[in-house]
Write a protein that holds these residues in place. Sequence first.
Motif, PDB file in Angstrom:
ATOM      1  N   ARG A  69     -21.165 -45.906  21.472  1.00  0.00           N
ATOM      2  CA  ARG A  69     -19.560 -46.543  21.247  1.00  0.00           C
ATOM      3  C   ARG A  69     -18.615 -45.918  22.305  1.00  0.00           C
ATOM      4  NH1 ARG A  69     -20.645 -45.235  15.695  1.00  0.00           N
ATOM      5  NH2 ARG A  69     -19.129 -43.734  15.672  1.00  0.00           N
ATOM      6  N   ALA A  70     -18.666 -44.884  22.675  1.00  0.00           N
ATOM      7  CA  ALA A  70     -17.795 -44.239  23.630  1.00  0.00           C
ATOM      8  C   ALA A  70     -18.209 -44.773  25.117  1.00  0.00           C
ATOM      9  CB  ALA A  70     -18.082 -42.662  23.726  1.00  0.00           C
ATOM     10  N   LEU A  71     -19.365 -45.059  25.529  1.00  0.00           N
ATOM     11  CA  LEU A  71     -19.359 -45.751  26.803  1.00  0.00           C
ATOM     12  C   LEU A  71     -19.236 -47.247  26.714  1.00  0.00           C
ATOM     13  CD1 LEU A  71     -23.234 -44.276  27.259  1.00  0.00           C
ATOM     14  CD2 LEU A  71     -21.226 -43.690  28.524  1.00  0.00           C
ATOM     15  N   CYS A  72     -19.532 -47.873  25.581  1.00  0.00           N
ATOM     16  CA  CYS A  72     -18.948 -49.274  25.369  1.00  0.00           C
ATOM     17  C   CYS A  72     -17.429 -49.434  25.418  1.00  0.00           C
ATOM     18  CB  CYS A  72     -19.491 -49.788  24.051  1.00  0.00           C
ATOM     19  SG  CYS A  72     -21.208 -50.197  23.912  1.00  0.00           S
ATOM     20  N   ALA A  73     -16.897 -48.567  24.987  1.00  0.00           N
ATOM     21  CA  ALA A  73     -15.273 -48.374  24.969  1.00  0.00           C
ATOM     22  C   ALA A  73     -14.996 -48.286  26.681  1.00  0.00           C
ATOM     23  CB  ALA A  73     -14.597 -47.236  24.265  1.00  0.00           C
ATOM     24  N   ALA A  74     -15.502 -47.297  27.327  1.00  0.00           N
ATOM     25  CA  ALA A  74     -15.213 -47.478  28.930  1.00  0.00           C
ATOM     26  C   ALA A  74     -15.688 -48.720  29.357  1.00  0.00           C
ATOM     27  CB  ALA A  74     -15.920 -46.264  29.413  1.00  0.00           C
ATOM     28  N   GLU A  75     -16.734 -49.219  29.081  1.00  0.00           N
ATOM     29  CA  GLU A  75     -17.293 -50.550  29.751  1.00  0.00           C
ATOM     30  C   GLU A  75     -16.238 -51.635  29.430  1.00  0.00           C
ATOM     31  OE1 GLU A  75     -21.286 -53.072  30.373  1.00  0.00           O
ATOM     32  OE2 GLU A  75     -20.967 -51.972  28.564  1.00  0.00           O
ATOM     33  N   ALA A 132      -8.999 -43.364  33.327  1.00  0.00           N
ATOM     34  CA  ALA A 132      -8.754 -44.302  32.197  1.00  0.00           C
ATOM     35  C   ALA A 132      -9.870 -44.392  31.440  1.00  0.00           C
ATOM     36  CB  ALA A 132      -7.864 -45.264  32.632  1.00  0.00           C
ATOM     37  N   LEU A 133     -11.057 -44.715  32.176  1.00  0.00           N
ATOM     38  CA  LEU A 133     -12.252 -45.218  31.436  1.00  0.00           C
ATOM     39  C   LEU A 133     -12.932 -43.800  30.873  1.00  0.00           C
ATOM     40  CD1 LEU A 133     -14.163 -47.214  34.104  1.00  0.00           C
ATOM     41  CD2 LEU A 133     -12.519 -47.911  32.525  1.00  0.00           C
ATOM     42  N   ARG A 134     -12.761 -42.650  31.460  1.00  0.00           N
ATOM     43  CA  ARG A 134     -13.439 -41.454  31.076  1.00  0.00           C
ATOM     44  C   ARG A 134     -12.380 -41.080  29.688  1.00  0.00           C
ATOM     45  NH1 ARG A 134     -11.758 -36.060  31.691  1.00  0.00           N
ATOM     46  NH2 ARG A 134     -13.431 -34.702  31.438  1.00  0.00           N
ATOM     47  N   SER A 135     -11.158 -41.260  29.806  1.00  0.00           N
ATOM     48  CA  SER A 135     -10.300 -40.950  28.571  1.00  0.00           C
ATOM     49  C   SER A 135     -10.557 -41.851  27.394  1.00  0.00           C
ATOM     50  CB  SER A 135      -8.852 -41.130  28.879  1.00  0.00           C
ATOM     51  OG  SER A 135      -8.190 -40.245  29.905  1.00  0.00           O
ATOM     52  N   ALA A 136     -10.899 -43.254  27.614  1.00  0.00           N
ATOM     53  CA  ALA A 136     -11.292 -44.136  26.508  1.00  0.00           C
ATOM     54  C   ALA A 136     -12.739 -43.487  25.963  1.00  0.00           C
ATOM     55  CB  ALA A 136     -11.460 -45.423  27.303  1.00  0.00           C
ATOM     56  N   ARG A 196     -18.390 -38.479  32.741  1.00  0.00           N
ATOM     57  CA  ARG A 196     -18.163 -38.605  34.193  1.00  0.00           C
ATOM     58  C   ARG A 196     -18.464 -40.148  34.652  1.00  0.00           C
ATOM     59  NH1 ARG A 196     -20.281 -33.447  36.143  1.00  0.00           N
ATOM     60  NH2 ARG A 196     -19.171 -31.995  35.064  1.00  0.00           N
ATOM     61  N   VAL A 197     -17.749 -40.369  35.553  1.00  0.00           N
ATOM     62  CA  VAL A 197     -17.872 -41.912  36.317  1.00  0.00           C
ATOM     63  C   VAL A 197     -18.045 -41.392  37.776  1.00  0.00           C
ATOM     64  CG1 VAL A 197     -16.453 -43.827  36.574  1.00  0.00           C
ATOM     65  CG2 VAL A 197     -15.910 -42.558  34.735  1.00  0.00           C
ATOM     66  N   VAL A 198     -19.220 -41.962  37.926  1.00  0.00           N
ATOM     67  CA  VAL A 198     -19.869 -41.583  39.462  1.00  0.00           C
ATOM     68  C   VAL A 198     -20.558 -42.849  40.095  1.00  0.00           C
ATOM     69  CG1 VAL A 198     -20.445 -39.280  38.494  1.00  0.00           C
ATOM     70  CG2 VAL A 198     -22.409 -41.012  38.373  1.00  0.00           C
ATOM     71  N   ASP A 199     -20.514 -42.610  41.213  1.00  0.00           N
ATOM     72  CA  ASP A 199     -21.461 -43.696  42.274  1.00  0.00           C
ATOM     73  C   ASP A 199     -22.859 -43.813  41.398  1.00  0.00           C
ATOM     74  OD1 ASP A 199     -23.186 -44.510  44.418  1.00  0.00           O
ATOM     75  OD2 ASP A 199     -21.329 -45.189  45.334  1.00  0.00           O
ATOM     76  N   ALA A 200     -23.156 -45.097  41.250  1.00  0.00           N
ATOM     77  CA  ALA A 200     -24.697 -45.049  40.553  1.00  0.00           C
ATOM     78  C   ALA A 200     -25.860 -44.757  41.271  1.00  0.00           C
ATOM     79  CB  ALA A 200     -24.698 -46.417  39.935  1.00  0.00           C
ATOM     80  N   GLU A 201     -25.503 -44.504  42.745  1.00  0.00           N
ATOM     81  CA  GLU A 201     -26.769 -44.282  43.506  1.00  0.00           C
ATOM     82  C   GLU A 201     -26.492 -42.846  44.100  1.00  0.00           C
ATOM     83  OE1 GLU A 201     -28.400 -45.170  48.020  1.00  0.00           O
ATOM     84  OE2 GLU A 201     -26.869 -46.696  47.133  1.00  0.00           O
ATOM     85  N   GLU A 213     -16.483 -52.053  44.605  1.00  0.00           N
ATOM     86  CA  GLU A 213     -17.618 -53.042  44.828  1.00  0.00           C
ATOM     87  C   GLU A 213     -18.888 -52.324  44.529  1.00  0.00           C
ATOM     88  OE1 GLU A 213     -17.572 -55.146  48.496  1.00  0.00           O
ATOM     89  OE2 GLU A 213     -15.707 -55.970  48.031  1.00  0.00           O
ATOM     90  N   GLN A 214     -19.062 -50.985  44.834  1.00  0.00           N
ATOM     91  CA  GLN A 214     -20.326 -50.292  44.625  1.00  0.00           C
ATOM     92  C   GLN A 214     -20.405 -50.169  42.984  1.00  0.00           C
ATOM     93  OE1 GLN A 214     -22.385 -49.459  46.991  1.00  0.00           O
ATOM     94  NE2 GLN A 214     -24.038 -48.319  45.677  1.00  0.00           N
ATOM     95  N   ALA A 215     -21.758 -50.260  42.534  1.00  0.00           N
ATOM     96  CA  ALA A 215     -22.067 -50.024  41.269  1.00  0.00           C
ATOM     97  C   ALA A 215     -21.659 -48.432  40.796  1.00  0.00           C
ATOM     98  CB  ALA A 215     -23.523 -50.275  40.884  1.00  0.00           C
ATOM     99  N   ALA A 216     -20.993 -48.678  39.616  1.00  0.00           N
ATOM    100  CA  ALA A 216     -20.593 -47.277  38.999  1.00  0.00           C
ATOM    101  C   ALA A 216     -21.330 -47.008  37.707  1.00  0.00           C
ATOM    102  CB  ALA A 216     -19.226 -46.991  39.009  1.00  0.00           C
ATOM    103  N   MET A 217     -21.523 -45.551  37.412  1.00  0.00           N
ATOM    104  CA  MET A 217     -22.142 -45.413  36.113  1.00  0.00           C
ATOM    105  C   MET A 217     -21.206 -44.398  35.422  1.00  0.00           C
ATOM    106  SD  MET A 217     -25.821 -43.434  35.534  1.00  0.00           S
ATOM    107  CE  MET A 217     -25.353 -41.791  35.837  1.00  0.00           C
ATOM    108  N   VAL A 218     -21.023 -44.768  34.154  1.00  0.00           N
ATOM    109  CA  VAL A 218     -20.470 -43.582  33.216  1.00  0.00           C
ATOM    110  C   VAL A 218     -21.477 -42.989  32.568  1.00  0.00           C
ATOM    111  CG1 VAL A 218     -18.815 -43.542  31.125  1.00  0.00           C
ATOM    112  CG2 VAL A 218     -18.603 -45.409  32.920  1.00  0.00           C
TER     113      VAL A 218
END
Length: 279
Positions: A201-207, A219-223, A241-246, A256-261
């Motif tokens: 649910r936390a990940l979904c809130a950020a997404e 802001a995504l991390r705080s959510a 963490r919010v990071v570059d997915a690669e 534009e680059q995919a990110a990962m929470v």
Amino acid sequence: MEIIQTCDEMAMACRVAARPLGLVPTMGALHAGHLSLTTQARCDNAILAVSIFVNPTQFGASEDFSSYPRSMERDLALLEEQGADLVFAPPPEEVYPAGFDTWIEPGAVAEGQEGEVRPGHFRGVATVVAKLFTIVRPDRAYFGQKDGQQVAVIRRMARDLNLGVDVVTMPTVREPDGLALSSRNAYLKPHERQAAPVIYRALCAAEQLWRSGEQDAGALRSAALAVLRSELLVESVDYVRVVDAETMVGVDAIGEQAAMVAVAARVGGVRLIDNVVLV
């Protein structure tokens, strides 16, 4: 289905096997997430090889190596149903014989998140996967997105060392309430199991915030943190963490680059990890 326990015998069996050959590395205690990998590998390849090995070198001194779930008999029955051709199930001393002293040291992709919280973890992961790739020489190897940083480490290693393996990432398999399937879910007590979906649910809130147009990683991390902190059974949060997915490098904004929470938190006494990729 042939069950093999030595490196030399597994190498020989794979050398004479039909191609292409797909490998699914596991630590056993198989669940539907693992079986999604074997199902895909079975479809993609002439030969399906699966390893079952609880790798001691990726566990820290205070971690759960001795108590990690093991169910070899059940695992072998499931793999036979899946149509596995070769199962590599070596004892630790076969993989790490006396005098073993050569290690794969992954770089920056392994430094944050799990690499920061679990020093030495990815050295153990990279070394055992490199050994499996060398023994089996698969055309394709299959991993789940739940261990997103692990996949990034292995993908980078395969590319940097020209290992000639196509690393295939499969989507995370979830329970109906969103909890990512994991062998460690067996540790959860009933009331902890009810609380554990808070991580998803936390990940979904950020997404959802990102899909609404928010690009600021803070802001995504705080959510996500706000959702985690709303659950009393979340004893601690190792990271959000919010990071570059690669590259796994932290980002300030989603471009534009995919990110990962990515999240790691303890529900009761059980440490769980999960992630979503923003694409």
